[in-house]
Design a protein around this motif. Structure first.
Motif, PDB file in Angstrom:
ATOM      1  N   ALA A   1     -12.376  17.333  12.845  1.00  0.00           N
ATOM      2  CA  ALA A   1     -11.711  18.242  12.648  1.00  0.00           C
ATOM      3  C   ALA A   1     -12.372  18.750  10.786  1.00  0.00           C
ATOM      4  O   ALA A   1     -13.445  18.182  10.624  1.00  0.00           O
ATOM      5  CB  ALA A   1     -10.236  17.740  12.122  1.00  0.00           C
ATOM      6  N   GLU A   2     -12.310  20.294  11.006  1.00  0.00           N
ATOM      7  CA  GLU A   2     -12.901  20.489   9.241  1.00  0.00           C
ATOM      8  C   GLU A   2     -12.166  22.037   9.453  1.00  0.00           C
ATOM      9  O   GLU A   2     -11.233  22.686  10.247  1.00  0.00           O
ATOM     10  CB  GLU A   2     -14.340  21.496  10.403  1.00  0.00           C
ATOM     11  N   ARG A   3     -11.985  21.946   8.070  1.00  0.00           N
ATOM     12  CA  ARG A   3     -11.679  22.617   6.976  1.00  0.00           C
ATOM     13  C   ARG A   3     -12.411  24.486   7.558  1.00  0.00           C
ATOM     14  O   ARG A   3     -13.930  24.287   7.309  1.00  0.00           O
ATOM     15  CB  ARG A   3     -11.085  22.551   5.527  1.00  0.00           C
TER      16      ARG A   3
ATOM     17  N   GLY B   1      -7.092  25.088  16.597  1.00  0.00           N
ATOM     18  CA  GLY B   1      -7.224  26.505  15.219  1.00  0.00           C
ATOM     19  C   GLY B   1      -6.283  26.842  14.693  1.00  0.00           C
ATOM     20  O   GLY B   1      -5.789  26.722  15.728  1.00  0.00           O
ATOM     21  N   GLY B   2      -5.800  26.638  13.738  1.00  0.00           N
ATOM     22  CA  GLY B   2      -4.923  27.312  12.860  1.00  0.00           C
ATOM     23  C   GLY B   2      -5.387  28.003  11.694  1.00  0.00           C
ATOM     24  O   GLY B   2      -6.146  27.406  10.904  1.00  0.00           O
ATOM     25  N   ALA B   3      -4.348  29.083  11.084  1.00  0.00           N
ATOM     26  CA  ALA B   3      -4.681  29.750  10.442  1.00  0.00           C
ATOM     27  C   ALA B   3      -2.610  29.709   9.760  1.00  0.00           C
ATOM     28  O   ALA B   3      -2.624  30.178  10.009  1.00  0.00           O
ATOM     29  CB  ALA B   3      -5.409  30.687   9.850  1.00  0.00           C
TER      30      ALA B   3
ATOM     31  N   ALA C   1      -7.716  28.017   7.257  1.00  0.00           N
ATOM     32  CA  ALA C   1      -8.023  27.346   8.783  1.00  0.00           C
ATOM     33  C   ALA C   1      -8.472  26.876   8.404  1.00  0.00           C
ATOM     34  O   ALA C   1      -9.189  25.561   7.609  1.00  0.00           O
ATOM     35  CB  ALA C   1      -8.483  28.470   8.839  1.00  0.00           C
ATOM     36  N   ALA C   2      -8.255  25.733   9.764  1.00  0.00           N
ATOM     37  CA  ALA C   2      -8.582  24.289  10.086  1.00  0.00           C
ATOM     38  C   ALA C   2      -9.475  24.464  11.447  1.00  0.00           C
ATOM     39  O   ALA C   2      -8.409  25.912  12.266  1.00  0.00           O
ATOM     40  CB  ALA C   2      -8.293  23.213   9.788  1.00  0.00           C
TER      41      ALA C   2
ATOM     42  N   ALA D   1      -2.617  18.154  16.139  1.00  0.00           N
ATOM     43  CA  ALA D   1      -1.921  17.099  14.798  1.00  0.00           C
ATOM     44  C   ALA D   1      -2.774  16.986  13.763  1.00  0.00           C
ATOM     45  O   ALA D   1      -2.838  16.988  12.509  1.00  0.00           O
ATOM     46  CB  ALA D   1      -1.583  16.038  15.375  1.00  0.00           C
ATOM     47  N   LEU D   2      -4.630  17.085  14.270  1.00  0.00           N
ATOM     48  CA  LEU D   2      -5.324  17.061  13.561  1.00  0.00           C
ATOM     49  C   LEU D   2      -5.798  18.803  12.656  1.00  0.00           C
ATOM     50  O   LEU D   2      -6.898  18.320  11.525  1.00  0.00           O
ATOM     51  CB  LEU D   2      -6.973  16.876  14.457  1.00  0.00           C
ATOM     52  N   VAL D   3      -5.520  19.518  13.133  1.00  0.00           N
ATOM     53  CA  VAL D   3      -5.533  20.601  12.448  1.00  0.00           C
ATOM     54  C   VAL D   3      -4.551  21.238  11.657  1.00  0.00           C
ATOM     55  O   VAL D   3      -5.024  21.007  10.151  1.00  0.00           O
ATOM     56  CB  VAL D   3      -5.328  22.128  13.554  1.00  0.00           C
TER      57      VAL D   3
END
Length: 132
Positions: free
Chosen positions: A36-38, A9-11, A18-19, A123-125
């Protein structure tokens, strides 16, 4: 059936856009699912927990009975494993949800690794964030 579940996860800005993402594979490395999801506006730690929950949800849907979760968040891994206490009020319900989800598996582990060892989920995030 055992699955290896790479989650991240990342912001951007922390907090910021974030995602969360998950890549699920067999123990021999064959990728069987990814998602992946936003998340909108969130902190990095919240996004990391959401990645964990996303990965566990997908593993359950695929019929896994055992999960080996790999993430690059020491905080989340150590909180789930009981090494660190969960103090932030926004993380307490996510921590509980993660433990509830993990209890549905016969065996589980959550292991933190350096970001470079979690490159596919990372990478997906970033793809999810870039698409927004």
């Amino acid at each position: 059936m055992k699955l290896v579940v790479h989650v991240d996860g990342g912001a951007r800005g922390n907090p910021g856009p974030a995602a969360a993402a998950a890549v699920l594979s067999t123990p021999d490395g064959e990728v069987v699912d990814e998602a992946a999801e936003r998340l909108g506006h969130a902190t990095n730690n919240l996004a990391e927990y959401r990645g964990l929950l996303l990965g566990l949800e997908r593993a359950r849907a695929l019929g896994a009975t055992e999960v080996e979760v790999i993430n690059d968040s020491e905080l989340v891994a150590h909180q789930v494993n009981g090494r660190y206490r969960v103090k932030h009020p926004d993380l307490i319900p996510l921590h509980r949800a993660a433990l509830d989800a993990l209890s549905g598996f016969e065996r589980w582990s959550v292991t933190p690794v350096p970001r470079r060892e979690n490159a596919e989920a990372d990478a997906l995030v970033n793809q999810a964030l870039d698409a927004g």
